[in-house]
Structure formats: structure tokens, C-alpha cells
Design a protein around this motif. Structure first.
Motif, PDB file in Angstrom:
ATOM      1  N   PRO A  40       0.808  -1.228   0.000  1.00  0.00           N
ATOM      2  CA  PRO A  40       0.000   0.000   0.000  1.00  0.00           C
ATOM      3  C   PRO A  40       0.838   1.273   0.000  1.00  0.00           C
ATOM      4  CG  PRO A  40      -0.881  -1.560   1.583  1.00  0.00           C
ATOM      5  CD  PRO A  40       0.395  -2.162   1.078  1.00  0.00           C
ATOM      6  N   ARG A  41       1.950   1.237   0.694  1.00  0.00           N
ATOM      7  CA  ARG A  41       2.784   2.440   0.731  1.00  0.00           C
ATOM      8  C   ARG A  41       3.361   2.727  -0.663  1.00  0.00           C
ATOM      9  NH1 ARG A  41       3.728   7.104   3.831  1.00  0.00           N
ATOM     10  NH2 ARG A  41       4.928   8.142   2.214  1.00  0.00           N
ATOM     11  N   ALA A  42       3.754   1.657  -1.351  1.00  0.00           N
ATOM     12  CA  ALA A  42       4.287   1.831  -2.709  1.00  0.00           C
ATOM     13  C   ALA A  42       3.193   2.355  -3.645  1.00  0.00           C
ATOM     14  CB  ALA A  42       4.841   0.503  -3.227  1.00  0.00           C
ATOM     15  N   ALA A  43       1.981   1.835  -3.478  1.00  0.00           N
ATOM     16  CA  ALA A  43       0.864   2.294  -4.310  1.00  0.00           C
ATOM     17  C   ALA A  43       0.564   3.763  -4.035  1.00  0.00           C
ATOM     18  CB  ALA A  43      -0.376   1.440  -4.050  1.00  0.00           C
ATOM     19  N   ALA A  44       0.552   4.113  -2.742  1.00  0.00           N
ATOM     20  CA  ALA A  44       0.269   5.506  -2.372  1.00  0.00           C
ATOM     21  C   ALA A  44       1.327   6.429  -2.970  1.00  0.00           C
ATOM     22  CB  ALA A  44       0.230   5.646  -0.848  1.00  0.00           C
ATOM     23  N   ASP A  45       2.585   6.006  -2.887  1.00  0.00           N
ATOM     24  CA  ASP A  45       3.669   6.817  -3.457  1.00  0.00           C
ATOM     25  C   ASP A  45       3.524   6.933  -4.977  1.00  0.00           C
ATOM     26  OD1 ASP A  45       4.810   7.364  -1.034  1.00  0.00           O
ATOM     27  OD2 ASP A  45       6.247   5.703  -1.114  1.00  0.00           O
ATOM     28  N   ALA A  46       3.104   5.846  -5.624  1.00  0.00           N
ATOM     29  CA  ALA A  46       2.927   5.878  -7.079  1.00  0.00           C
ATOM     30  C   ALA A  46       1.837   6.873  -7.466  1.00  0.00           C
ATOM     31  CB  ALA A  46       2.571   4.487  -7.601  1.00  0.00           C
ATOM     32  N   ILE A  47       0.735   6.846  -6.735  1.00  0.00           N
ATOM     33  CA  ILE A  47      -0.358   7.788  -7.027  1.00  0.00           C
ATOM     34  C   ILE A  47       0.111   9.220  -6.792  1.00  0.00           C
ATOM     35  CG2 ILE A  47      -2.683   8.529  -6.339  1.00  0.00           C
ATOM     36  CD1 ILE A  47      -3.246   5.607  -5.566  1.00  0.00           C
ATOM     37  N   ALA A  48       0.753   9.423  -5.655  1.00  0.00           N
ATOM     38  CA  ALA A  48       1.244  10.776  -5.342  1.00  0.00           C
ATOM     39  C   ALA A  48       2.224  11.245  -6.417  1.00  0.00           C
ATOM     40  CB  ALA A  48       1.909  10.784  -3.970  1.00  0.00           C
ATOM     41  N   GLY A  49       3.095  10.366  -6.865  1.00  0.00           N
ATOM     42  CA  GLY A  49       4.080  10.737  -7.888  1.00  0.00           C
ATOM     43  C   GLY A  49       3.422  11.029  -9.214  1.00  0.00           C
TER      44      GLY A  49
END
Lengths: 414, 414
Positions: free
Chosen positions: A17-26
Motif C-alpha cells: 500500500p505504501r508503494a501504491a500511495a507513493d505511485a499515485i502521489a508521484g
């Protein structure tokens, strides 16, 4: 400190989830799929979206939406992102591209729904909000207290202007407060807008001259900009007190321009809302969506109704109505009026009042009024009595003992 | 005979499919949930929507979307409805309320997706369509044959105008045909639109004077109407040859007004397309959606790309591209140019060409160009050579033997 925009999402992901959140934010700020030479630490610090919160809600073994990355399980979470206002300025169209742009299609995403939005005050400085809102609508409709009781002209399409006016004649004689065009009724050759407005306003004005009560009619002027402006001017000229626009049909720029031009309350219809919201794993909650349209200037916003004939749950209807009655932001409440409709009768008065604890609303009923054996006046009276009972906390059956129109209504309302 | 509008849907229903089809047809024309005294046979005959076709595709035991009526099984079908144009006239906003209005929320519906649209010629008489299309874009970009090779400025947001222009300097020196702003880049205080346009066009114009090639830059002018008009005028004044707008952010009226004002090709971005399409059981196929924007005047339409980094399948990308390359109607083809993007390299040239059998397209690559060890010029050259190989039906490896830039590219493209 810079102003920031906060958006909340329900997210389901097949990756960490943290990687997904970072991907969306990026993806929605300075980054992209690959590392960029120009995306320095300083730039990212300044312009990158920030993951403000990430709360795991649970897991599932089947992805809610297809096309994402494969995994043995999918994590569902609540995600809050924030952006510095410097990325887009206080511009609602550019806000849309940011909070609801390319993120729904990411492979990391097997479910994404925009559930909340918190905008900084500069948006309220840049946009006008409703010109009339609750107080102005009450004034224009001549309804000081209690709900505004309304109805919709049916058949939706097919009536000629004179037949529409005859229908309106019965309604205003019956004591109704508010009437609206169906959202399908625009300016077709069978019922041209201008003729309809003239025929209907003749009836409404005559009634107003005789009784002092000018019924508010929301004429659906949805169309291209010049058409909407011209139609608005005609409604105003004929003494009308409301115009209606279908939000998804005119878009953000359409409503903004209508608001700039309009001298009348804007009744905002949400036709098409289903394709934005019917999947629980995709799209929009009503709360963030309606904020955007209120900033643009919607005075009335449709929220469906309790025990409606559509697929929406009461819980969702209540959340939508509460959202419309809540301030857009502490610095700029921008009050608008929720419109309850779809299969409504007086039976929904008490649970609606219990849910929102106020009567700053438009309650429209069709069959709930027309079906009354005593006629339209009795139907309208029964609706009003049902609301009085609701406000006084008296059970409908007891209140009906002293109100025959309500008594009769209780036999066919269901 | 009256003109009729035809729309096709994928429908899933927990009730008898014919009853569901009738309910949708009724709700979206003269009917409603209850029998209406005014809905005479004659009126219904004239104004009712017609079920033109209903084909059962299969059944499922679990409803695809929640909230609908309960059943032991749910029937999936293809449904075609038609409406007489007299219901709404040739008005795209009112068409939207009709073909994509309140129907997705019906209880009879546990899945509904708009898959096709056939409009009568009066819509082409009422709307202008693309002012430039394929031919005009080729002329303005100075690319007579083959695909227009493009790229997107990255980082998406965060670069100041001068840094953006420096980036553009490398790109134009490298021989690129087309450059676009990211859809997140609008007119924020870190990179004001006017300064960005002036800085970038200085570079583009210098290059054009020196080489005779004016690179097309799509400046994202998404915003409110006055802002878009003003920004358009600045781009034109500075010698720019393209403007970009995010369709879901400006809406129908926004694009219509931009088209009326614009003297430049309109590059139409579909950010937000995911929330309209990611559930296979809800929303929109690209084919009907893009027709509406082409009638309004979009010259370029994003279609994602083969083997993209998002969740969309190649099949869906190809269908979208073919839709953009197909006539809107036989009487009015209104040609527009598909834009392929997202994780693109020359490896996608051959399969893209195989799928659409033409090169009337914009192919944008980021990493596929910047990642080239020989620099941007070599990256652009490799993209072009990959397309030449595709058009000539020569395998990339064989073509690469005589084209070192392509040879090198094949080592990092993946």
C-alpha cells in the motif's frame, strides 16, 4: 506556509500500500513511471504530492476492478494525499485533473474512489459560490419556514407548451411551492423552451397576481453557453425565479459561465451521477463532488431521496444531503439546498428530518401528490402536514386524526 | 421520417431483460416509475424511446454492481435504444442527459455501459467538428507523412518557465515533431502559463527560423473560459501552433466555447477517463465518448498506448484508436488524430501500425527517447526508424542493422 489541497481516497491495491500511495502521489504531481533526471529532491519537496495518511482497512483475494497488477491478495485502505496549491493555483478545472486525473487507471490500483476533499480558502476567493443558496431560495419561493414542497412535470418529454402550462395551472392551484422541468426536457421542437416558459409563466404570474404567491419553476436551460444565457434572460424577463442545469451535461466551465451571467437561483441536476458512483470501488463519493459545484455556484443540489426508486441506499442519500448542508470550508460555508426526489411521499418526511435535523430542503413528489384521491391540493396539504408532524415529533397516524388530507394520503402512500 | 438517435448498451439485469429495457427506455423518455395519466398512446408513440434490439449474451449468479433488485440470476445483454431527435434537438448537452442520464442508477440495472452511439446528420449541422483534424495538424506540424513523433515535458509540475524552455531546447534540437505540457501543468504560480509560453516559444521560434521546422507544442490552457481564451490568444501571438485542454475538467460547454474561439488545433486530454471506464460493468466505452468531443471540435484525442503502463488492455487501446480514426457519421467524418502515450517506445510501432493500418497519429515517448545512450536526437531517430520498419514490414532487428540509433535503442527499449 503554503496552502495545501487534501483529498481522501478509498484505495485497493495488489502491491504494498505504501508503494501504491507513493505511485499515485508521484503520478499526480512531479513524478512518473521512471526516475527523472529533472525531478530533484528540492523540486519534489516543493511540488510533490504528499501521502498524509494511509490506514489499512482489510484485504481481499479478488481484485475489485480488472486490469491491475496480479497478486495473491489486495489491500484496501484509506489514503489521504495533499498537494501544494502552487501546482495548479485556485483553479477548479486544474484541480479536477489533479485529484481525479490519470490515477484511476494505474496498474497499482484495483479500486479507487475519491471520498473527501478539503480545499484551502483561496478557492473561495477565486469562485463565487451560490448567489442565492438557502436564504435566497426561500425568499424567491416565498417559503419562510419548513421544506419547499415541489414536483416534477411529467410526462418528462412529449407535452407541448400549452399542455405543460395546463399541468402547471393545476399544480399552482393546488398550492405547490416549486415545480421543475424534467432533466430530459430541454429545447426540443415539440416543446420549445421559449414557448414553454411563456406559457408556464403566464399561469404562474396570473396566480401570483391573484394570490401573492409566485411558485418557483426551475426551467431546464441546459445547452450551449449562448443558448443558456439567452434562455436565462427570457426566464428573467417573464418573471421566472429559477433556472436548472444538468451539471454533467454542461461541465465545470458551463456552470461557471452560467453563474457569472445568472440573476436567478441555479437548480443543479446530477443526471449521470450513476456512471460516476454506482461502482463502490471506483469514481466519486457525493461529498467531494458537490463541493466543486457549490464553489462554482449551484444553489440547489439533487441528492435522491430516502426509500427511493433507484439503487442508492438510504445511508448514501443521507450522507449526500448532509454534505450539501455542510460548509464547503470553515472560511466559506457557501450554503446550498439539497433536493430530495424519486418515489417520495410524506412517509419520508420524518426519517429525512431525523437524518438532517433541519428543513432547508426541497422535497419533490410526483405520485405522492397526484395520487391523492382529493386532488393535487389535498396531496400538497398532506405533504406539508407530514412535515409538520415530523418537525413536531408526532407520529403520522396521530397527526392525521386532525388532518383529513393526511389521513387519506396514508391510505395510498407506501 | 424523423431522425433518430441510437445508443447501444451492455446491460445486466436481475429482472426480465425486456422489462428492464422498457424501464430504461421509459425512464429516459416519456415515462417514469408509475403510470401517468398524461402519457397517452399517441404521446408515447411520438416521444417514447424505442427498444430497437435486445440480445441475450449470458447469465451470472452474482450482480456486477450492488444496490439493484435481488434475483437468483442476472441476465447480461446487448441493448439498443433509439430516441426521436424531437425530444432534445441536436444539442450535445441534452443528448448527454438522455443517453447517459439517470439510467445507470435504476434498480433494474446491475450493470450498464454505453458501448455505441449513432447520431443523425443534424448534429453535424449544429456542431463544427475539428477545425484542423489530421490534415491541418500535419500542415501545422510540418509532418507530411508518417507518425508525428512527440514527447511530454517532465517533471510534470515543478519546473519553472526557464527550466521548461531549456528542456524544450534539447527536444527541438533533437528533431522532435511535437511536445506537450503535462495535464497537471496549468497556470500555477511556480510555472505561470504566460511566462512558460513566452520562454518555450522563444526556443521554438529560434529553432524554426534556423531550420524551417516549427515544432508543435500543445500548451495546456485548461481553465475557466476567459482564461482559456486569453491563453489561446497568447499562444497564437507568440507563434504557437497548438493548445491543449483536459476534457473532463472543462466539460462540454468549455470545449465548445474553446473551439469557437480557437484558431489552433485542440489537443484533447482525457485525464479522468479511468473513473468513467475502469469498471467493465459501468460507464462508457471510448467509442461513443470520443464522438461527442469530436463533434465539439477536438483535433487530437488521447487513446493510451499498446503495452502501456496503465491498466488498459491492448484490445481496448486498439478499439479506442480505431474509433478516433472512424467517421463520426457517414455524412460527416470529422477526422481527428489519435494520440498514443504511456510507456511507449519504438517497439510499439509495428503492433500499432498493424492494428490501425495508417500513420495518422501522434506517438509520444518519454523514457523511450530520453533513455537513449546517444541522446535525444538518437532517441527520436530510433523512434522514426522503428516506424519506417513497421510501415515497410521489416523486422526491427533487420532494419536496425543499417540504422545505428535504432540498434542502440533496441538494447534499452523493453
Amino acid at each position: 506556509m503554503t496552502e495545501r489541497i487534501h483529498a481522501k481516497y478509498w484505495l485497493e491495491t495488489g502491491t504494498d500500500p505504501r508503494a501504491a500511495a507513493d505511485a499515485i502521489a508521484g503520478e499526480q504531481s512531479s513524478g512518473t513511471f521512471v526516475a527523472l533526471p529533472g525531478e530533484t529532491r528540492e523540486l519534489k519537496e516543493r511540488s510533490g504530492a504528499r501521502v498524509e495518511r494511509l490506514e489499512i482497512l482489510g484485504q481481499t483475494y479478488k481484485p475489485s476492478l480488472p486490469g491491475g497488477m496480479r497478486s495473491n491478495f489486495y489491500t484496501q485502505c484509506e489514503l489521504e494525499l495533499s498537494w501544494p496549491i502552487e501546482n495548479m493555483g485556485p483553479s477548479l478545472p486544474n484541480l479536477m485533473s489533479t485529484i481525479a486525473g490519470n490515477l484511476f487507471e494505474l496498474r497499482q490500483v484495483s479500486g479507487l474512489r475519491l471520498t473527501g476533499l478539503r480545499l484551502p480558502p483561496s478557492f473561495a476567493a477565486a469562485y463565487p459560490g451560490p448567489a442565492f443558496g438557502i436564504e435566497g431560495t426561500r425568499r424567491m419561493a416565498g417559503v419562510e419556514h419548513g421544506p419547499i414542497i415541489g414536483t416534477i412535470i411529467k410526462p418528462s418529454v412529449g407535452l407541448a407548451p400549452e399542455a405543460t402550462a395546463e399541468h402547471v395551472r393545476e399544480l399552482v392551484a393546488g398550492g405547490i411551492d416549486f415545480i421543475k422541468d424534467d432533466e430530459l426536457q430541454g429545447d426540443g421542437p415539440h416543446c420549445p423552451f421559449d414557448e414553454r416558459v411563456r406559457a408556464v409563466m403566464r399561469v404562474v404570474n396570473e396566480h401570483a397576481e391573484r394570490t401573492g404567491k409566485k411558485v418557483m419553476v426551475a426551467f431546464n436551460l441546459t445547452g450551449e453557453l449562448d443558448q443558456m444565457r439567452r434562455r436565462h434572460d427570457l426566464v428573467l424577463e417573464e418573471g421566472g425565479t429559477c433556472v436548472m442545469a444538468v451539471l454533467n451535461s454542461v461541465g465545470l466551465v458551463g456552470l461557471h459561465e452560467l453563474r457569472r451571467h445568472s440573476q436567478l437561483p441555479i437548480h443543479a441536476h446530477r443526471a449521470g451521477w450513476g456512471y460516476l458512483s454506482r461502482s463502490p470501488h471506483l469514481g466519486w463519493d457525493y461529498a467531494p463532488w458537490q463541493q466543486i459545484w457549490r464553489l462554482l455556484g449551484a444553489d440547489h443540489l439533487h441528492v435522491n431521496g430516502l426509500a427511493n426508486k433507484f439503487s442508492e441506499s438510504d445511508e448514501s442519500v443521507i450522507a449526500a444531503a448532509r454534505a450539501v448542508l455542510s460548509p464547503v470550508m470553515p472560511e466559506a460555508p457557501l450554503p446550498a439546498m439539497p433536493v430530495f426526489s424519486s418515489g417520495q411521499t410524506g412517509l419520508q418526511a420524518a426519517p429525512t428530518f431525523a437524518a438532517i435535523r433541519c428543513t432547508d430542503l426541497i422535497h419533490t413528489a410526483g405520485g405522492g401528490i397526484f395520487g391523492h384521491p382529493g386532488g393535487i391540493a389535498a396531496g400538497v396539504d398532506a405533504m406539508r402536514q407530514a412535515w409538520i408532524a415530523a418537525m413536531e415529533g408526532v407520529p403520522l397516524e396521530r397527526h392525521a386524526k386532525h388532518h383529513p388530507a393526511l389521513q387519506d394520503a396514508l391510505r395510498f402512500w407506501k
